[in-house]
Design an enzyme around this catalytic site. Structure first.
Site, PDB file in Angstrom:
ATOM      1  N   ASP A  38      41.175 -42.094  49.965  1.00  0.00           N
ATOM      2  CA  ASP A  38      41.526 -42.970  48.856  1.00  0.00           C
ATOM      3  C   ASP A  38      42.693 -42.289  48.112  1.00  0.00           C
ATOM      4  O   ASP A  38      42.980 -41.110  48.347  1.00  0.00           O
ATOM      5  CB  ASP A  38      40.282 -43.088  47.958  1.00  0.00           C
ATOM      6  CG  ASP A  38      40.577 -43.726  46.622  1.00  0.00           C
ATOM      7  OD1 ASP A  38      41.179 -44.803  46.592  1.00  0.00           O
ATOM      8  OD2 ASP A  38      40.209 -43.124  45.585  1.00  0.00           O
ATOM      9  N   ASP A  40      43.935 -43.111  44.249  1.00  0.00           N
ATOM     10  CA  ASP A  40      43.725 -42.905  42.809  1.00  0.00           C
ATOM     11  C   ASP A  40      42.451 -42.129  42.512  1.00  0.00           C
ATOM     12  O   ASP A  40      41.364 -42.512  42.932  1.00  0.00           O
ATOM     13  CB  ASP A  40      43.660 -44.264  42.094  1.00  0.00           C
ATOM     14  CG  ASP A  40      45.015 -44.952  42.070  1.00  0.00           C
ATOM     15  OD1 ASP A  40      45.987 -44.320  41.666  1.00  0.00           O
ATOM     16  OD2 ASP A  40      45.083 -46.133  42.471  1.00  0.00           O
ATOM     17  N   GLU A  85      33.003 -51.226  36.997  1.00  0.00           N
ATOM     18  CA  GLU A  85      33.299 -50.515  38.246  1.00  0.00           C
ATOM     19  C   GLU A  85      32.389 -49.293  38.409  1.00  0.00           C
ATOM     20  O   GLU A  85      31.876 -49.025  39.498  1.00  0.00           O
ATOM     21  CB  GLU A  85      34.779 -50.082  38.278  1.00  0.00           C
ATOM     22  CG  GLU A  85      35.149 -49.402  39.598  1.00  0.00           C
ATOM     23  CD  GLU A  85      36.500 -48.687  39.589  1.00  0.00           C
ATOM     24  OE1 GLU A  85      37.325 -48.913  38.697  1.00  0.00           O
ATOM     25  OE2 GLU A  85      36.717 -47.874  40.506  1.00  0.00           O
ATOM     26  N   SER A 153      44.275 -47.689  49.685  1.00  0.00           N
ATOM     27  CA  SER A 153      44.253 -47.734  48.233  1.00  0.00           C
ATOM     28  C   SER A 153      44.249 -49.152  47.700  1.00  0.00           C
ATOM     29  O   SER A 153      45.026 -50.003  48.131  1.00  0.00           O
ATOM     30  CB  SER A 153      45.469 -47.008  47.672  1.00  0.00           C
ATOM     31  OG  SER A 153      45.548 -47.227  46.286  1.00  0.00           O
ATOM     32  N   ALA A 154      43.387 -49.360  46.713  1.00  0.00           N
ATOM     33  CA  ALA A 154      43.366 -50.635  46.002  1.00  0.00           C
ATOM     34  C   ALA A 154      44.383 -50.604  44.859  1.00  0.00           C
ATOM     35  O   ALA A 154      44.460 -51.525  44.065  1.00  0.00           O
ATOM     36  CB  ALA A 154      41.967 -50.904  45.475  1.00  0.00           C
ATOM     37  N   ASP A 227      36.520 -41.280  45.780  1.00  0.00           N
ATOM     38  CA  ASP A 227      35.931 -41.002  44.463  1.00  0.00           C
ATOM     39  C   ASP A 227      35.026 -42.139  44.004  1.00  0.00           C
ATOM     40  O   ASP A 227      34.416 -42.038  42.951  1.00  0.00           O
ATOM     41  CB  ASP A 227      37.008 -40.736  43.405  1.00  0.00           C
ATOM     42  CG  ASP A 227      37.600 -42.022  42.867  1.00  0.00           C
ATOM     43  OD1 ASP A 227      38.261 -42.741  43.633  1.00  0.00           O
ATOM     44  OD2 ASP A 227      37.372 -42.327  41.677  1.00  0.00           O
TER      45      ASP A 227
HETATM   46  P1  TMP Z   1      40.995 -47.009  44.432  1.00  0.00           P
HETATM   47  O1  TMP Z   1      41.204 -45.654  43.849  1.00  0.00           O
HETATM   48  O2  TMP Z   1      39.610 -47.208  44.972  1.00  0.00           O
HETATM   49  O3  TMP Z   1      42.029 -47.388  45.416  1.00  0.00           O
HETATM   50  O4  TMP Z   1      41.033 -48.068  43.224  1.00  0.00           O
HETATM   51  C1  TMP Z   1      42.059 -48.144  42.341  1.00  0.00           C
HETATM   52  C2  TMP Z   1      41.651 -47.843  40.959  1.00  0.00           C
HETATM   53  O5  TMP Z   1      42.561 -48.548  40.105  1.00  0.00           O
HETATM   54  C3  TMP Z   1      40.272 -48.271  40.514  1.00  0.00           C
HETATM   55  O6  TMP Z   1      39.543 -47.140  40.097  1.00  0.00           O
HETATM   56  C4  TMP Z   1      40.502 -49.160  39.304  1.00  0.00           C
HETATM   57  C5  TMP Z   1      41.927 -48.905  38.921  1.00  0.00           C
HETATM   58  N1  TMP Z   1      42.630 -50.048  38.315  1.00  0.00           N
HETATM   59  C6  TMP Z   1      43.378 -49.800  37.156  1.00  0.00           C
HETATM   60  O7  TMP Z   1      43.398 -48.668  36.674  1.00  0.00           O
HETATM   61  N2  TMP Z   1      44.078 -50.831  36.582  1.00  0.00           N
HETATM   62  C7  TMP Z   1      44.073 -52.101  37.103  1.00  0.00           C
HETATM   63  O8  TMP Z   1      44.722 -53.002  36.563  1.00  0.00           O
HETATM   64  C8  TMP Z   1      43.289 -52.345  38.298  1.00  0.00           C
HETATM   65  C9  TMP Z   1      43.266 -53.706  38.895  1.00  0.00           C
HETATM   66  C10 TMP Z   1      42.614 -51.278  38.863  1.00  0.00           C
HETATM   67 MG    MG Z   2      39.873 -44.021  43.638  1.00  0.00          MG
END
Ligand code: TMP
Ligand code: MG
Length: 289
Positions: A38, A40, A85, A153-154, A227
């Site tokens: 991942d 972030d 979340e 990554s999202a 994470d």
């Molecule tokens: P990930 O780390 O699983 O890829 O997810 C991305 C992270 O981004 C998740 O913990 C939530 C965060 N996020 C923000 O901080 N701001 C936002 O606008 C969105 C949609 C997600």
């Molecule tokens: Mg993450």
């Protein structure tokens, strides 16, 4: 065994099993390994000097590219949805539609700001984003051993690629799967490309019909870094997987979430802002046999 596994930040449900997985992987050639991570709060720091570090979305949210009004709206979304979340009392099924709602609303707001492509570089430079301590060894070592590093990554692909690029570690073995921005002919953001990637639909199976999937076929030993509990499905669809070692960073709400993390991840790193443990494991797996 690996001395770093005795660090005070390390927690394991079954240390003997961890030892066995590492031993089995170590006996195989490095050409059988792939790392799935991942981005972030996994490759980047969660906090520095007591202050929260930004996610790739937050880098945009806090930047000069966003109006004050929009900043307030994005902050409201964060305050509403981030507690959901990380809520250990709700199931993934319950959270899924709410996470899709968060991402959809946030992306709509970002598009309305008509973010300029040519300013992304500055915005990343001016941000507080930081890769975890020891990132250089992590990225460089994987590159030296030609081990693919797949980042699911999202977050926002354009932004996170820039973070890795500015850190000087965007090597050819790094492949990123994320939400990418689509710009119009004037270089202003008009939409996000393709299907939305949120925290619950990141998985290698999604690469089934791509060239990458072929390249990964013989790599049946997986090191997974995440994470969130949503990160655990990232290896779903890995072709004939034999061994997987799951390392989870537990950054926030430690007491509430520790049990669920210990049940889901083989190694849980509690409030550990470094790559020390993943690096030690990686060095061990690639040492001359
Ligand atoms: P990930 O780390 O699983 O890829 O997810 C991305 C992270 O981004 C998740 O913990 C939530 C965060 N996020 C923000 O901080 N701001 C936002 O606008 C969105 C949609 C997600
Ligand atoms: Mg993450």
């Amino acid at each position: 065994m690996i001395p770093e596994l005795s660090n005070p930040s390390v927690f394991m449900r079954d240390p003997q099993r961890v030892e066995e997985i590492i031993k089995t992987m170590q006996m195989d050639s490095t050409s059988t390994i792939q790392v799935i991570s991942d981005f972030d709060m996994t490759l980047t720091r969660f906090a520095y000097n007591g202050k929260r570090c930004p996610t790739s979305h937050n880098i945009l949210d806090n930047s000069k590219l966003i109006s004050e009004e929009c900043k307030a709206q994005l902050k409201d979304l964060l305050n509403t949805y981030y507690p959901i979340e990380i809520d250990s009392k709700r199931t993934a099924e319950e959270k899924l539609p709410l996470m899709v709602e968060w991402w959809t609303k946030a992306h709509t707001l970002l598009v309305q700001q008509r973010i300029r492509k040519d300013l992304l570089q500055d915005v990343v430079k001016e941000s507080d984003a930081m890769l975890r301590e020891g990132y250089q060894l992590f990225f460089d070592h994987l590159q030296e051993h030609s081990i693919p590093l797949l980042i699911f990554s999202a977050g926002v692909g354009d932004v996170l690629e820039e973070v890795i690029r500015q850190a000087g570690v965007f090597h050819p073995n790094v492949k990123v799967f994320s939400n990418y921005m689509d710009f119009d002919e004037t270089g202003a953001l008009k939409a996000f490309k393709g299907e939305l990637i949120h925290i619950y639909n990141k998985r290698e199976g999604a690469l089934l019909n791509t060239g990458h999937f072929q390249e990964l076929k013989s790599r049946h030993n997986v090191l997974l870094l995440g994470d969130s509990l949503g990160d655990l499905t990232m290896a779903d669809g890995v072709h004939s997987m034999e061994n997987i070692l799951k390392i989870g960073f537990l950054n926030d709400k430690v007491e509430e979430r520790k049990t669920s993390y210990l049940n889901a991840y083989d190694i849980v790193l509690v409030k550990d802002e470094t790559m020390e443990v993943p690096n030690a494991i990686m060095l061990h797996l690639t040492c001359t046999k």
